[in-house]
Scaffold this motif. Structure first.
Motif, short mmCIF file in Angstrom:
data_model
loop_
_atom_site.label_atom_id
_atom_site.label_comp_id
_atom_site.label_asym_id
_atom_site.label_seq_id
_atom_site.Cartn_x
_atom_site.Cartn_y
_atom_site.Cartn_z
N UNK A 110 -7.95 -0.72 0.14
CA UNK A 110 -8.53 0.60 0.34
C UNK A 110 -7.62 1.65 -0.26
N UNK A 111 -8.15 2.55 -1.12
CA UNK A 111 -7.34 3.56 -1.77
C UNK A 111 -7.76 4.96 -1.31
N UNK A 112 -6.78 5.83 -1.19
CA UNK A 112 -7.03 7.25 -0.93
C UNK A 112 -6.05 8.00 -1.81
N UNK A 113 -6.50 8.41 -3.01
CA UNK A 113 -5.56 8.91 -3.99
C UNK A 113 -4.75 7.73 -4.49
N UNK A 114 -3.44 7.84 -4.30
CA UNK A 114 -2.55 6.76 -4.71
C UNK A 114 -2.16 5.87 -3.53
N UNK A 115 -2.79 6.09 -2.39
CA UNK A 115 -2.45 5.30 -1.20
C UNK A 115 -3.20 3.98 -1.20
N UNK A 116 -2.46 2.90 -1.00
CA UNK A 116 -3.04 1.57 -0.92
C UNK A 116 -2.69 0.96 0.43
N UNK A 117 -3.70 0.49 1.15
CA UNK A 117 -3.48 -0.21 2.41
C UNK A 117 -3.94 -1.65 2.24
N UNK A 118 -3.05 -2.58 2.55
CA UNK A 118 -3.34 -4.00 2.34
C UNK A 118 -2.64 -4.82 3.42
N UNK A 119 -2.93 -6.12 3.42
CA UNK A 119 -2.29 -7.04 4.36
C UNK A 119 -0.82 -7.24 4.00
N UNK A 120 -0.02 -7.45 4.99
CA UNK A 120 1.41 -7.71 4.83
C UNK A 120 1.64 -9.01 4.06
N UNK A 121 2.56 -8.99 3.11
CA UNK A 121 2.96 -10.16 2.33
C UNK A 121 4.45 -10.37 2.56
N UNK A 122 4.81 -11.43 3.26
CA UNK A 122 6.21 -11.65 3.65
C UNK A 122 7.14 -11.76 2.44
N UNK A 123 6.63 -12.24 1.32
CA UNK A 123 7.49 -12.45 0.16
C UNK A 123 7.98 -11.13 -0.44
N UNK A 166 7.30 -7.87 1.22
CA UNK A 166 7.32 -6.76 2.18
C UNK A 166 8.37 -6.89 3.26
N UNK A 167 8.91 -8.08 3.47
CA UNK A 167 9.78 -8.29 4.65
C UNK A 167 10.94 -7.29 4.70
N UNK A 168 11.73 -7.23 3.65
CA UNK A 168 12.89 -6.34 3.65
C UNK A 168 12.46 -4.87 3.70
N UNK A 169 11.37 -4.54 3.03
CA UNK A 169 10.92 -3.15 2.99
C UNK A 169 10.41 -2.69 4.36
N UNK A 170 9.74 -3.58 5.12
CA UNK A 170 9.28 -3.23 6.45
C UNK A 170 10.48 -3.01 7.38
N UNK A 171 11.49 -3.88 7.30
CA UNK A 171 12.68 -3.72 8.13
C UNK A 171 13.36 -2.38 7.84
N UNK A 172 13.44 -2.03 6.56
CA UNK A 172 14.06 -0.76 6.19
C UNK A 172 13.25 0.42 6.73
N UNK A 173 11.92 0.33 6.63
CA UNK A 173 11.05 1.39 7.14
C UNK A 173 11.23 1.56 8.64
N UNK A 174 11.27 0.47 9.37
CA UNK A 174 11.36 0.57 10.83
C UNK A 174 12.72 1.11 11.26
N UNK A 175 13.77 0.83 10.50
CA UNK A 175 15.07 1.43 10.81
C UNK A 175 15.02 2.95 10.63
#
Length: 379
Positions: free
Chosen positions: A1-14, A16-25
Motif C-alpha cells: 500500500x502506497x501513500x506518496x512515497x510511503x510503503x507499508x508491507x509485511x516484516x522481512x527478517x532478512x 528488517x531485523x536490525x532496522x526494527x531494533x534501531x527504530x524501537x530504541x
C-alpha cells in the motif's frame, strides 16, 4: 500500500531485523511521572507474538528508511459469546516522522488484515497517559473498554517460608484445562485455545493451593472448601526487561541493600532489591482464580510459591508480573511494588463489522466489568 512515497508491507527478517531494533530504541520514551520497564527483544522483533495462533508484523518505509512498525494477532475469545478478536500492539513511529499519518496508516493496514480474516473486534492496550496513542485510536473509532492493573513484584534473594497449613499441587496440563474451562471460560477474553497455552514450552505449570487435610479431586467434581489457582509463563525466555527513569535513591538502595545483606546478621537484613539496571528476565502469572472464604490467603501463599520458584529455577528472573481487571479483588492479595506497577492500564476496543457489532461494544462498556483473562502470549 502506497501513500506518496510511503510503503507499508509485511516484516522481512532478512532485511528488517536490525532496522526494527534501531527504530524501537529511538522510540523508547516512557511515562514522565514514574519509572518505566523497557523491553529487549534479543534480536527477534517477532518474539512477543510468535506463540499466538495467527500473527503479522507490518513495517512502514519512506524513501527506503524504516519509519514505523506495528504487530497484530488474531484469536478466539469469550466476550458476549465466542468471538474472533484482533489485538494491535507494538505501534512505533520514528520520532522525526511523527504527525504525518504514518501511525494511522499502519493501524488501518492492520485492520485490513483483521477484516480479511473475519475478525469481529480489534482491541489495543496502552498507558493511560500516552496521549498520542490514545488520541490516534480514538480518532479511528476505538472506545475505552477496560482499565486493568499491571502488578510487578521484585524477586529477592531470600526464600519465603512455606505454610504448614496449606497444600500446593501442580496440575497436569489436561487437568488445568478442565478446571480453567469450568471456572473461567465465561470471563472476558478467555482464549478458546487455552490448551495450546498450557502445553506451550514457555508455560512452567499450573498450581493450586488449598487447606492441608482437604482433598482435590477434579475428576469427580469435588473441590476443597477454599482454593486458589494460577499459572506461570516464562516470558524472560522470549525477551528481557530493563528499568529506566529510576530515581537515584533506587540505585543507592540497590547497592546498599546488597552490602548490608553481606555484612548484617540475617535477622537484621533489609529487604534487598535486584539489579534492575541491566536486562533481566521475568515470570508472568496468569489465569488467577480463587474460590471460598480463605482463598485470599491461599492466593498470597501461591504468590510466595512463585517467588521461590523464580529463585530456584531462574538466575535471570528479577520480577514477577501479572495483569488483572481493575475491579478484580484478587489484586488485593497479590504482592507488588507501587513504584514498578501500573494501577490503571488502558484497553480500547472497536467493532470491525456492522452496527450490531457497535451496539455489542456499547453493551460491553456499560456492563459491570467481569474478571479479565490476560493472555501470556501477548504480554
Amino acid at each position: 500500500m502506497r501513500c506518496g512515497e510511503l510503503l507499508i508491507r509485511s516484516y522481512d527478517s532478512h532485511i528488517d531485523r536490525a532496522r526494527v531494533e534501531d527504530l524501537e530504541r529511538r522510540c523508547e520514551v516512557g511515562p514522565t511521572q514514574r519509572v518505566f520497564l523497557f523491553t529487549d527483544t534479543l534480536g527477534d522483533p517477532i518474539c512477543r507474538i510468535r506463540n499466538s495462533p495467527m500473527y503479522i508484523m507490518l513495517v512502514a518505509e519512506l524513501d527506503n528508511e524504516l519509519v514505523g512498525v506495528i504487530r497484530g494477532t488474531i484469536k478466539l475469545v469469550t466476550l458476549h459469546n465466542l468471538t474472533k478478536v484482533g489485538y494491535a500492539l507494538g505501534l512505533r513511529v520514528a520520532p522525526l516522522h511523527r504527525r504525518r499519518g504514518i501511525g494511522l496508516r499502519l493501524v488501518l493496514k492492520l485492520e485490513e488484515w483483521f477484516i480479511g480474516n473475519d475478525v469481529d473486534y480489534s482491541y489495543m492496550a496502552t498507558e493511560k497517559d500516552n496521549e498520542a496513542s490514545v488520541s490516534l485510536f480514538m480518532k479511528l473509532g476505538y472506545v475505552n473498554f477496560r482499565t486493568p492493573a499491571i502488578l510487578v513484584n521484585p524477586v529477592s534473594h531470600r526464600m519465603y517460608h512455606s505454610s504448614s497449613t496449606v497444600a500446593i499441587k501442580k496440575l497436569m496440563a489436561e487437568e488445568a484445562e478442565v478446571v480453567y474451562r469450568r471456572f473461567m471460560s465465561s470471563m472476558e477474553f478467555f482464549p478458546d485455545d487455552i490448551d495450546s497455552i498450557l502445553r506451550c514450552r514457555l508455560n512452567l505449570g499450573t498450581w493450586v493451593a488449598y487447606p492441608r487435610g482437604e482433598s482435590w479431586d477434579y475428576s469427580n467434581g469435588q473441590f476443597p472448601s477454599s482454593w486458589a489457582m494460577l499459572s506461570v509463563w516464562n516470558s524472560g525466555e522470549l525477551f528481557k526487561l530493563r528499568l529506566e527513569k529510576a530515581p537515584i535513591s533506587c540505585f543507592i538502595y540497590t547497592k546498599s541493600s546488597r552490602l548490608m545483606a553481606k555484612l548484617a546478621p540475617s535477622c537484621f537484613k533489609p529487604p534487598d532489591m535486584p539489579d534492575f539496571f541491566h536486562p533481566f528476565g521475568f515470570f508472568f502469572v496468569y489465569g488467577l482464580h480463587r474460590e471460598g472464604p480463605a482463598s485470599g490467603k491461599l492466593m498470597r501463599t501461591l504468590c510466595k510459591f512463585v517467588h521461590n520458584l523464580a529463585i530456584k529455577s531462574s538466575e535471570d528472573c528479577k520480577v514477577i508480573v501479572t495483569e488483572v481487571g481493575g475491579g478484580d479483588r484478587v489484586k488485593l492479595h497479590i504482592p507488588h511494588w507501587k513504584l514498578l506497577s501500573c494501577p490503571a492500564d488502558l484497553w480500547c476496543i472497536k467493532s470491525l463489522k456492522n452496527e450490531e457489532g457497535t451496539q455489542n461494544v456499547n453493551d460491553l462498556i456499560k456492563a459491570p466489568p467481569r474478571t479479565l483473562f490476560v493472555d501470556p502470549r501477548e504480554v
